[in-house]
Design an enzyme around this catalytic site. Structure first.
Site, PDB file in Angstrom:
ATOM      1  N   HIS A 158       0.830  -1.206   0.000  1.00 27.48           N
ATOM      2  CA  HIS A 158       0.000   0.000   0.000  1.00 27.48           C
ATOM      3  C   HIS A 158       0.859   1.249   0.000  1.00 27.48           C
ATOM      4  O   HIS A 158       2.042   1.218   0.339  1.00 27.48           O
ATOM      5  CB  HIS A 158      -0.927   0.020   1.218  1.00 27.48           C
ATOM      6  CG  HIS A 158      -0.200   0.152   2.526  1.00 27.48           C
ATOM      7  ND1 HIS A 158       0.472  -0.892   3.095  1.00 27.48           N
ATOM      8  CD2 HIS A 158      -0.009   1.210   3.344  1.00 27.48           C
ATOM      9  CE1 HIS A 158       1.040  -0.494   4.221  1.00 27.48           C
ATOM     10  NE2 HIS A 158       0.769   0.791   4.388  1.00 27.48           N
ATOM     11  N   ASP A 168       0.524   5.012   1.884  1.00 34.99           N
ATOM     12  CA  ASP A 168      -0.231   5.476   3.046  1.00 34.99           C
ATOM     13  C   ASP A 168      -1.340   6.464   2.663  1.00 34.99           C
ATOM     14  O   ASP A 168      -1.106   7.427   1.923  1.00 34.99           O
ATOM     15  CB  ASP A 168       0.716   6.155   4.059  1.00 34.99           C
ATOM     16  CG  ASP A 168       1.577   5.139   4.813  1.00 34.99           C
ATOM     17  OD1 ASP A 168       1.144   3.986   4.975  1.00 34.99           O
ATOM     18  OD2 ASP A 168       2.682   5.514   5.254  1.00 34.99           O
ATOM     19  N   HIS A 204       4.647   0.182   0.237  1.00 38.10           N
ATOM     20  CA  HIS A 204       5.405  -0.588   1.219  1.00 38.10           C
ATOM     21  C   HIS A 204       4.553  -1.706   1.795  1.00 38.10           C
ATOM     22  O   HIS A 204       3.325  -1.735   1.606  1.00 38.10           O
ATOM     23  CB  HIS A 204       5.995   0.310   2.304  1.00 38.10           C
ATOM     24  CG  HIS A 204       4.974   1.138   3.025  1.00 38.10           C
ATOM     25  ND1 HIS A 204       4.466   2.301   2.497  1.00 38.10           N
ATOM     26  CD2 HIS A 204       4.367   0.976   4.222  1.00 38.10           C
ATOM     27  CE1 HIS A 204       3.599   2.824   3.348  1.00 38.10           C
ATOM     28  NE2 HIS A 204       3.504   2.031   4.402  1.00 38.10           N
ATOM     29  N   ARG A 210       5.203   6.717  13.542  1.00 38.86           N
ATOM     30  CA  ARG A 210       5.221   7.298  12.207  1.00 38.86           C
ATOM     31  C   ARG A 210       4.715   8.730  12.240  1.00 38.86           C
ATOM     32  O   ARG A 210       3.641   8.986  12.771  1.00 38.86           O
ATOM     33  CB  ARG A 210       4.331   6.471  11.279  1.00 38.86           C
ATOM     34  CG  ARG A 210       4.416   6.888   9.817  1.00 38.86           C
ATOM     35  CD  ARG A 210       3.454   6.084   8.966  1.00 38.86           C
ATOM     36  NE  ARG A 210       2.131   6.698   8.944  1.00 38.86           N
ATOM     37  CZ  ARG A 210       1.016   6.087   8.524  1.00 38.86           C
ATOM     38  NH1 ARG A 210       1.065   4.835   8.106  1.00 38.86           N
ATOM     39  NH2 ARG A 210      -0.135   6.710   8.533  1.00 38.86           N
TER      40      ARG A 210
HETATM   41 FE   LIG Z   1       1.835   2.100   5.780  1.00 35.81          FE
END
Ligand SMILES: [Fe+2]
Length: 309
Positions: free
Chosen positions: A99, A101, A255, A270
């Site tokens: 995917h 983000d 990723h 993150r």
């Molecule tokens: Fe992600």
């Protein structure tokens, strides 16, 4: 006067990934060094730093601000009122699908800065794929086909298809939060990168269907392009150590977090910075189909709130 040494950039793969040495990340970083990191990031799509154990929530966020404006996740609240989102093996969904983000909103994040806090004794690697080289290596007829397509992305997808076993309670709860607002966004399948001008394939697991096609044709086309993205030559794999930081250009990568460390704890944080609205090769921007606007999160600005192309 502080002495600034030039960072070292060591390529990891032929198409993607580099490790940067000689840098202590933080909000005080010299502008020239930030410029070199940004250049390496745009060139190699994902860059890695070892030994950044000194970072905490505040300095992680302060460093991310040197790359852009931090944005909150549109639906998942941050635990402590900061921009950092916890990626926690014991708390909800695992990212073991390819995917990009937050592509279910139009102006999804430009960069993600991921910091490893607790790493399992084995497994738990992350893979990244270069969506610019995935496009440029396509045969010309497939590039032409992709150029004309648009796809509908949503944060509501079939979780049961991912986890055929009965859903654990934590995952059910996570799903309820993650999809508290259902977004539908139409993106071009080929995005023109706003900084490099490269064409990139914009797909990944938030894609519901190719606009204007039946489910079967849609699936076949997504699988076709996605296979070029996921090809091993087009990827890099990172074996985490605590204190590592990875930064990726979320406009030029997908990723995948490998779910192979059993019940060992794996915790990362993150911070994402704001992106802009994609445009296709024809200049037509992405558009939010529903709801009417991206709602404001509990604090800060929502990822994807930008309306400028
Ligand atoms: Fe992600």
């Amino acid at each position: 006067m502080t002495t600034v040494t030039a960072p070292t950039v060591t390529r990891l793969g032929g198409r993607i990934g580099a490790e940067i040495g000689g840098v202590r990340l933080g909000g005080e970083l010299d502008a020239a060094v930030v410029g070199e990191i940004r250049t390496a990031l745009l060139t190699h799509k994902v860059v890695f730093f070892r030994g950044q154990e000194h970072l905490d929530e505040a300095s992680h966020e302060a460093f991310a601000r040197l790359l852009g404006t931090p944005v909150a996740h549109p639906t998942v609240p941050s635990a402590d009122g900061r921009y950092a989102l916890g990626i926690d093996s014991h708390h909800g969904a695992r990212a073991n699908q390819w995917h990009t983000d937050v592509t279910f909103v139009p102006a999804y994040p430009a960069f993600s800065v991921l910091r490893a806090v607790t790493i399992p004794p084995y497994g738990g690697n992350t893979l990244w794929a270069n969506t610019a080289t995935a496009y440029s290596h396509l045969p010309a007829p497939l590039r032409a086909l992709a150029d004309g397509l648009r796809a509908v992305h949503s944060n509501e997808y079939d979780y049961a298809a991912l986890k055929p076993d009965a859903l654990p309670e934590a995952l059910v709860q996570y799903r309820e939060v993650f999809t508290s607002t259902t977004f539908l966004t139409e993106h071009p399948v080929v995005r023109v990168h706003p900084e490099t001008g490269e064409r990139t394939l914009l797909l990944g697991n938030f894609v519901q269907r190719i606009a204007g096609l039946t489910g079967r044709d849609s699936r076949a086309l997504v699988d076709l392009f996605q296979a070029h993205i996921e090809s091993p030559e087009n990827t890099v794999r990172w074996q985490w150590r605590a204190g590592d930081v990875a930064i990726w250009d979320n406009r030029a990568t997908q990723h995948y977090g490998v779910d192979d460390s059993d019940d060992h704890e794996r915790t990362l944080r993150r911070v994402t910075v704001d992106g802009d609205v994609p445009v296709g090769p024809d200049g037509v921007p992405s558009r939010l189909i529903s709801p009417d606007a991206v709602p404001e999160p509990a604090f800060g600005i929502a990822s994807g709130a930008s309306t400028t192309a």
